[in-house]
Design an enzyme around this catalytic site. Structure first.
Site, PDB file in Angstrom:
ATOM      1  N   HIS A 121       0.367  -0.745   0.560  1.00 31.57           N
ATOM      2  CA  HIS A 121       0.117   0.114  -0.145  1.00 31.57           C
ATOM      3  C   HIS A 121       0.719   1.284   0.539  1.00 31.57           C
ATOM      4  O   HIS A 121       2.169   1.637   0.587  1.00 31.57           O
ATOM      5  CB  HIS A 121      -0.790   0.150   1.060  1.00 31.57           C
ATOM      6  CG  HIS A 121      -1.747   1.116   1.128  1.00 31.57           C
ATOM      7  ND1 HIS A 121      -2.919   0.958   0.766  1.00 31.57           N
ATOM      8  CD2 HIS A 121      -1.996   2.450   1.743  1.00 31.57           C
ATOM      9  CE1 HIS A 121      -3.975   1.811   0.877  1.00 31.57           C
ATOM     10  NE2 HIS A 121      -3.197   2.406   1.619  1.00 31.57           N
ATOM     11  N   ASP A 153       0.748   5.303   0.588  1.00 33.33           N
ATOM     12  CA  ASP A 153       0.205   6.133   0.610  1.00 33.33           C
ATOM     13  C   ASP A 153       0.602   7.775  -0.001  1.00 33.33           C
ATOM     14  O   ASP A 153       2.065   8.009   0.163  1.00 33.33           O
ATOM     15  CB  ASP A 153      -0.267   6.737   2.644  1.00 33.33           C
ATOM     16  CG  ASP A 153      -1.095   5.889   2.874  1.00 33.33           C
ATOM     17  OD1 ASP A 153      -1.882   5.809   2.230  1.00 33.33           O
ATOM     18  OD2 ASP A 153      -0.163   4.827   3.604  1.00 33.33           O
ATOM     19  N   MET A 201       0.410  11.815  -0.087  1.00 32.95           N
ATOM     20  CA  MET A 201      -0.199  12.957  -0.186  1.00 32.95           C
ATOM     21  C   MET A 201       0.630  13.993   0.089  1.00 32.95           C
ATOM     22  O   MET A 201       1.533  14.136   0.129  1.00 32.95           O
ATOM     23  CB  MET A 201       0.087  12.665   1.858  1.00 32.95           C
ATOM     24  CG  MET A 201      -0.408  11.364   2.777  1.00 32.95           C
ATOM     25  SD  MET A 201       0.309  11.203   3.893  1.00 32.95           S
ATOM     26  CE  MET A 201      -0.941   9.862   4.421  1.00 32.95           C
ATOM     27  N   MET A 261      -4.312  10.566  -1.596  1.00 30.07           N
ATOM     28  CA  MET A 261      -5.208  11.491  -0.684  1.00 30.07           C
ATOM     29  C   MET A 261      -4.411  12.916  -1.226  1.00 30.07           C
ATOM     30  O   MET A 261      -3.699  13.543  -0.248  1.00 30.07           O
ATOM     31  CB  MET A 261      -4.264  11.072   0.666  1.00 30.07           C
ATOM     32  CG  MET A 261      -4.527  10.248   1.459  1.00 30.07           C
ATOM     33  SD  MET A 261      -4.396   9.241   2.567  1.00 30.07           S
ATOM     34  CE  MET A 261      -2.507   8.383   1.648  1.00 30.07           C
TER      35      MET A 261
HETATM   36  C1  DX5 Z   1      -3.427   6.930   6.695  1.00 23.09           C
HETATM   37  C2  DX5 Z   1      -3.442   6.209   5.894  1.00 23.09           C
HETATM   38  C3  DX5 Z   1      -3.066   5.105   6.002  1.00 23.09           C
HETATM   39  C4  DX5 Z   1      -1.708   4.645   6.715  1.00 23.09           C
HETATM   40  C5  DX5 Z   1      -2.073   3.192   8.064  1.00 23.09           C
HETATM   41  O1  DX5 Z   1      -3.646   7.958   6.341  1.00 23.09           O
HETATM   42  O2  DX5 Z   1      -3.798   6.364   4.771  1.00 23.09           O
HETATM   43  O3  DX5 Z   1      -2.991   4.056   4.784  1.00 23.09           O
HETATM   44  O4  DX5 Z   1      -0.628   3.798   6.702  1.00 23.09           O
HETATM   45  O5  DX5 Z   1      -1.286   3.254   8.826  1.00 23.09           O
HETATM   46  P1  DX5 Z   1      -1.741   2.614  10.160  1.00 23.09           P
HETATM   47  O6  DX5 Z   1      -1.568   1.284   9.780  1.00 23.09           O
HETATM   48  O7  DX5 Z   1      -0.487   3.425  10.863  1.00 23.09           O
HETATM   49  O8  DX5 Z   1      -2.854   3.374  10.791  1.00 23.09           O
HETATM   50 ZN    ZN Z   2      -3.821   4.646   2.709  1.00 19.55          ZN
END
Ligand code: DX5
Ligand code: ZN
Length: 230
Positions: free
Chosen positions: A31, A33, A35, A66
């Site tokens: 996954h 992320d 941002m 995001m």
């Molecule tokens: C949060 C992200 C998640 C994050 C989850 O904004 O979208 O994917 O990496 O991390 P944990 O498992 O640490 O909550």
């Molecule tokens: Zn995520």
């Protein structure tokens, strides 16, 4: 059952090594992320990082945007090697054209929903998506506690999937630990994003196996359908 460690919780000084570690630990998806510092109050990494780690593994790259302007990022991430591209339902009426573009780029389509957004907002799109990502924390940072009030959203998404005979994954993201993964599996989730609780483990392979076994055991058993009369 899909276990998807989130690279956000990996050692950013060693992203190639961390990608190999997830691969060797037999993660199903990685996954990623993304941002932008606008849609969420944090910045992570861009397509160049994805391009660099792409040759290290055949794992599915699950790219979670995001971002306020995903339209300018879809092509760079698809070219960099994204397999799944997830955009947020909070983008409103731009969602259908973003889906169209993701498909045109050859990626699978994901739709994410933030904790304050009502689940009814995703209903019009269910037949068009490969995965529904239910945020179980407010996005922006790893390591936050799971929001239990999101469990009914998972149940609703599972009920729609059953009633309409759809096949989208129900993915959960945020605060997923061995315990909260089981709660989500009972509610109907089948893809589990976990950052801190997985990458924080020295024995990543064992942690992934443990989570996979636990969620498989907790998943609702589907009654076999009677064979149609002919
Ligand atoms: C949060 C992200 C998640 C994050 C989850 O904004 O979208 O994917 O990496 O991390 P944990 O498992 O640490 O909550
Ligand atoms: Zn995520």
């Amino acid at each position: 059952m899909i276990i998807a460690p989130s690279l956000l919780a990996a050692n950013f000084g060693q992203l190639a090594k961390e990608t190999r570690r997830a691969h060797q630990a037999k993660a199903d998806w990685l996954h990623l992320d993304i941002m932008d510092g606008h849609f969420v109050p944090n910045i992570s990494f861009g397509p160049e990082v994805v391009r660099v780690i792409r040759p290290l593994t055949k794992m599915t790259f699950d790219v979670h945007l995001m971002c306020s302007k995903p339209e300018i990022l879809l092509e760079p991430f698809a070219k960099a090697g994204a397999d799944n591209i997830i955009i947020h339902v909070e983008l409103g009426d731009r969602v259908p054209q973003l889906f169209w573009k993701i498909r045109a780029l050859g990626a699978r389509v994901g739709l994410a929903i933030n904790p304050p957004t009502a689940i009814a907002n995703v209903e019009p799109y269910l037949a068009q998506i490969d995965q529904l990502l239910i945020m179980t924390v407010n996005p922006g940072f790893g390591g936050q506690p799971f929001i239990h009030e999101m469990l009914p959203k998972i149940q609703q998404a599972a009920a729609w999937r059953r009633e309409r005979q759809l096949l989208y994954h129900i993915e959960v993201d945020g605060g997923i630990t061995q315990q909260t993964a089981v709660e989500c599996a009972r509610a109907g989730a089948d893809a589990f994003v976990s950052g801190t609780a997985l990458f924080g483990q020295r024995q990543l392979k064992r942690a992934i196996q443990k989570m996979r076994h636990a969620v498989t055991a907790a998943a609702p058993k589907i009654k076999p359908q009677p064979a149609p009369m002919c």
